[in-house]
Design a protein around this motif. Structure first.
Motif, mmCIF file in Angstrom:
data_model
loop_
_atom_site.group_PDB
_atom_site.id
_atom_site.type_symbol
_atom_site.label_atom_id
_atom_site.label_comp_id
_atom_site.label_asym_id
_atom_site.label_seq_id
_atom_site.Cartn_x
_atom_site.Cartn_y
_atom_site.Cartn_z
ATOM 1 N N LEU A 90 0.823 -1.205 0.000
ATOM 2 C CA LEU A 90 0.000 0.000 0.000
ATOM 3 C C LEU A 90 0.862 1.263 0.000
ATOM 4 C CD1 LEU A 90 -2.857 -1.022 2.480
ATOM 5 C CD2 LEU A 90 -2.929 -0.967 -0.031
ATOM 6 N N VAL A 91 1.954 1.245 0.745
ATOM 7 C CA VAL A 91 2.853 2.406 0.781
ATOM 8 C C VAL A 91 3.476 2.638 -0.592
ATOM 9 C CG1 VAL A 91 5.053 3.282 1.699
ATOM 10 C CG2 VAL A 91 3.359 2.281 3.252
ATOM 11 N N ILE A 92 4.072 1.603 -1.164
ATOM 12 C CA ILE A 92 4.773 1.742 -2.442
ATOM 13 C C ILE A 92 3.823 2.181 -3.553
ATOM 14 C CG2 ILE A 92 5.957 0.455 -4.270
ATOM 15 C CD1 ILE A 92 7.208 -1.236 -1.942
ATOM 16 N N TYR A 93 2.691 1.523 -3.654
ATOM 17 C CA TYR A 93 1.778 1.853 -4.746
ATOM 18 C C TYR A 93 1.041 3.161 -4.498
ATOM 19 C CZ TYR A 93 3.018 -2.244 -7.313
ATOM 20 O OH TYR A 93 3.732 -3.166 -8.050
ATOM 21 N N SER A 94 0.846 3.555 -3.253
ATOM 22 C CA SER A 94 0.300 4.880 -2.969
ATOM 23 C C SER A 94 1.287 5.949 -3.425
ATOM 24 C CB SER A 94 0.002 5.046 -1.478
ATOM 25 O OG SER A 94 -1.066 4.226 -1.085
ATOM 26 N N GLY A 100 -13.919 7.704 -3.265
ATOM 27 C CA GLY A 100 -12.539 8.041 -3.620
ATOM 28 C C GLY A 100 -11.990 7.107 -4.684
ATOM 29 N N ALA A 101 -12.319 5.837 -4.582
ATOM 30 C CA ALA A 101 -11.883 4.874 -5.598
ATOM 31 C C ALA A 101 -12.467 5.230 -6.958
ATOM 32 C CB ALA A 101 -12.273 3.460 -5.188
ATOM 33 N N ALA A 160 -5.582 12.845 -0.269
ATOM 34 C CA ALA A 160 -6.679 12.754 0.701
ATOM 35 C C ALA A 160 -7.333 11.376 0.656
ATOM 36 C CB ALA A 160 -7.711 13.844 0.423
ATOM 37 N N ILE A 161 -7.547 10.865 -0.524
ATOM 38 C CA ILE A 161 -8.191 9.552 -0.683
ATOM 39 C C ILE A 161 -7.305 8.452 -0.115
ATOM 40 C CG2 ILE A 161 -8.932 7.829 -2.380
ATOM 41 C CD1 ILE A 161 -9.730 10.344 -4.164
ATOM 42 N N LEU A 162 -6.032 8.487 -0.477
ATOM 43 C CA LEU A 162 -5.123 7.423 -0.056
ATOM 44 C C LEU A 162 -4.857 7.440 1.441
ATOM 45 C CD1 LEU A 162 -2.672 7.515 -3.073
ATOM 46 C CD2 LEU A 162 -4.492 5.852 -2.628
ATOM 47 N N SER A 163 -5.079 8.577 2.097
ATOM 48 C CA SER A 163 -4.895 8.627 3.551
ATOM 49 C C SER A 163 -5.882 7.704 4.262
ATOM 50 C CB SER A 163 -5.028 10.062 4.067
ATOM 51 O OG SER A 163 -6.371 10.499 3.989
ATOM 52 N N VAL A 189 -2.189 4.700 5.640
ATOM 53 C CA VAL A 189 -0.790 4.939 5.326
ATOM 54 C C VAL A 189 -0.489 6.379 5.749
ATOM 55 C CG1 VAL A 189 0.910 5.086 3.468
ATOM 56 C CG2 VAL A 189 -0.851 3.325 3.396
ATOM 57 N N THR A 190 0.509 6.538 6.598
ATOM 58 C CA THR A 190 0.801 7.865 7.139
ATOM 59 C C THR A 190 1.657 8.689 6.183
ATOM 60 O OG1 THR A 190 2.846 7.184 8.231
ATOM 61 C CG2 THR A 190 0.780 6.890 9.479
#
Length: 165
Positions: free
Chosen positions: A24-28, A73-74, A98-101, A105-106
């Protein structure tokens, strides 16, 4: 029945969550990068289709996770990376952030993207109804006819974004 069966289920579940979080971090990070590229293309009036296609490749990996926590958001992110749509604004990065938050994921895990084209996210909100918003903004483009060519570019971009090549 294999080594995995000797590991307690709770341990396997914890390991799964660690791996999932890193994905999730990498792809975000990658989605944010390509949302920023779309902002730049809109600001500059430059070509955007390759960024849109590459961004879509990254977006699709985390789309089910985003949809689970923020369906609207999706829908918005699906729309900005839709190859049949033109870019229509300079706030893709802010809205994507905003959506990915919602994924948990911080900002510290995401890190800082350099050269953000439109970094003033004050007052920028995700549309309440992304479907309606997308229906009234961004015209249908010819980008989809180039999608096959950019699929190859997306694979190369994945190597750059994920591995820093």
């Amino acid at each position: 029945a294999g080594a995995a069966s000797s590991v307690p289920a709770a341990t396997r579940a914890a390991q799964y969550e660690i791996v999932k979080k890193q994905i999730l971090v990498i792809y975000s990070q990658c989605v944010l990068r390509y949302a920023n590229f779309l902002d730049g293309a809109f600001i500059d009036g430059s070509e955007y289709a390759d960024h849109q296609a590459e961004g879509q490749a990254f977006w699709r990996v985390i789309a089910p996770f985003v949809k689970e926590v923020n369906a609207n958001g999706a829908t918005f992110l699906e729309g900005i990376f839709d190859l049949s749509r033109e870019t229509s604004e300079k706030t893709h990065y802010c809205r994507a952030k905003a959506i990915l938050s919602d994924l948990g994921v911080t900002d510290a895990e995401i890190g800082t993207l350099e050269d953000i084209r439109y970094a003033n996210c004050d007052g920028v909100e995700v549309p309440e109804d992304a479907t309606e918003y997308l229906a009234t903004t961004g015209t249908v483009s010819g980008a989809s006819r180039f999608a096959a060519a950019f699929s190859i570019a997306a694979v190369g971009a994945a190597a750059v974004c994920v591995f820093g090549l």
